[in-house]
Enzyme design. Sequence first.
Site, PDB file in Angstrom:
ATOM      1  N   ASP A 448       0.996  -1.233   0.031  1.00  4.87           N
ATOM      2  CA  ASP A 448      -0.045   0.006  -0.025  1.00  4.87           C
ATOM      3  C   ASP A 448       0.939   1.261  -0.028  1.00  4.87           C
ATOM      4  OD1 ASP A 448       0.858  -0.528   2.693  1.00  4.87           O
ATOM      5  OD2 ASP A 448      -1.147  -0.033   3.473  1.00  4.87           O
ATOM      6  N   CYS A 449       2.076   1.296   0.496  1.00  2.54           N
ATOM      7  CA  CYS A 449       2.937   2.235   0.632  1.00  2.54           C
ATOM      8  C   CYS A 449       3.302   2.803  -0.900  1.00  2.54           C
ATOM      9  CB  CYS A 449       4.256   2.141   1.489  1.00  2.54           C
ATOM     10  SG  CYS A 449       3.897   1.849   3.184  1.00  2.54           S
TER      11      CYS A 449
END
Length: 744
Positions: A448-449
């Site tokens: 997700d980063c």
Amino acid sequence: MIPASTGSTDRTKWRLLDEKGRHTWHYLQSNEEVKKWPQSTADKYFLGLPTELPDLPSTKTALDSVRNGLSFFSNLQLPAGHWGCEYGGPLFLLPGLVVTWYVTETPIPASHSAAIRDYLSARQNKDGGWGLHIEGESSVFGTAMNYTTMRICGASAEEPRMVKARGLLHQMGGAVNGPHWAKFWLSVLGVCQWDIVNPVPPELWLLPDWVPIAPWRWWIHMRQVFLPMSYIYSRRFSYPANALTKSLRQELFTEPYDSINFSSHRNSISPRDNYHPKSLLLNTINLALVQLWNPYLRPLLPSLASRAESHTFDLIRREDENTAYANLGPVNGPMNFLACYIHDGADAESVRLHRERMADFLWVKDEGMLMNGTNGVQCWDTSFLIQAVCEARLADDPRWRPMLLKALGFLEEHQIGEDCPEMEVCYRHPRKGAWGFSTRDQGYTVSDCTSEGLKAVLMLQRYPGGNFPTLIGDERVKSAVDVLLTMQNASGGCSSYEPTRGGEWLEYLNAAEVFGRIMVEYDYPECTTAVVTALKLFQKYYPDYRRDDIESFIGRALAYIRKAQRQDGSWYGSWGICFTYAGMFALESLASVGETYANSERVRRGCQFFLDRQMADGGWGESYRSCETGEWAQHEKSQVVQTAWVCIALMEAGYPSRAPIEKALRMVVGRQQKNGEWLQEAIEGVFNKSWQHDFIPQLQIHLSHQSAWHVRQQVRRSGTCLINCLYKSFCFGKFLVRHFERSA
């Protein structure tokens, strides 16, 4: 809580040094030093000192609220272009570091000792103990280890708060009833004997990769903790007894030290700590190791033990080098430090580098010094701030351009440019093109980063009329997509650091006792949605690049999202609290492919789940207990961040009625402070079901996104929230844009 004593350090003398995103706190000793290095606005904010920022004009519209939030937040940008914040909450991190400092004879500055005592005093529960995290009930783990930390940092055993803590610990049966990690650290310190520690055999690392229980199959945080722990366990390192450790031997137990049968307490654990009881299988394996392997078979195979120690230390060395000694996190970092001290010696370069890097995990606030859950959240928060401004359609405002240029420059600097050397040997996932949670040095791919970083770059560099420079070109953008396409599991969902490598049955080998679901990677609606939305945005600008791969990925991911929905319409979240967090992501992913309230029964059920839980003031509030129990747990008070998350969910879903959203919006705007910030409220973050943490800056970002929208992430800080403020702004801004679009 027991009232905190007067702070032992002068907060006006603390300074945060930002070196290309690396954070270290420094305490100035003289007035001359103070004069040469004045405190920044960010320093003052973090320390709870007056920032001297003026009150902003009162808001007449929700978009005014977004602008005020951005105005406040822009004053907190650090020189490298990102935002720093407290990422605290857990109370079991500092003890590991302080014990490591002590046994490696690393000098602890008086300022640090005092600030640590201040923080732990401020976070002591009314009953005298400490919990697993700052909102948790007192436990043996929290109380025994933080009591020990206080003593190492100079607290007297006869201080009233220490007497009260010791009394509670004795009521719970003493330190022999602590979980595995507590027994490990107390054995390292020489307060317990190693016989009390359940086996951590390094020989497991010699298993062929095809073996189903081989450690390379475990979740990255589990295996990177088990790695140095197994080396230290095999070496049976214990600090030589001295006056302090001899005293702790008397203070932490309910019977005389010499009379304790430590081996009989391997499985002793307080009910308050036994969140995830050891399985019968694990107990049987431990018994065989203790009764047969360790005393009889292992001594007959000294070369095997030597090979195991050599191999584990080689993997420790590779972890250190692949992360520039920053390490994955604040648990394996001190353990790797200690392993290098044992293997290389006190004066080794590896030990010096580890000593320096321990400062990266420390944070100072108004309550004192704590240990963050990582070496920061730099990339994560910076990505969301950029998205907040773009979603609020304010990126072309000249007022925010310098801030955005610096933020974009930071993401350009911290995109990971190469894979780990011999990554198969050290079991690392590809990382070229990825963004991590914190910095490039830390160097771990996070699904997700990477997704949020990619979206931030695309949004800003492609912003209509923004004329922002293309710092990250096509090839680097595509490399981010390439690594994202490696993150999908067979289920269609995405995990955090790497695809799932082992089966959930490996939880039968979970020895931590205080954490659940830690043995393998799992599917997460949050991570899956982040990747889906990043790929959809990428396709807008690069429609032909790996089109079939991307379409197939998205199709499988959406099938997982649909399957993960519960009968009541909710989704369970693993990285934020809890159903509000996951529901926001899930509904956003469905909306990205046109599945909305108007045409989808599952979306209508998801919306109704939230509407049934709206509070009288218009907001939503969910307790961290939801994460532990798996069922919705109502918070006694509505929470600004969770309200932002729900509003985003409803807006993404195309919920047809404006009334519940406008009611929520009034609550959120009403809680904004005159200087533009939103204050921190309850804990918002979690992982491993029982590890709760704070996410300060995101409070603000989410609100600016909710007023123009409400974005994602979890951080908490007692008192104020930095990126939370922006995160609120992000959510607030995104929310408002959608709100205005519907009104048109």
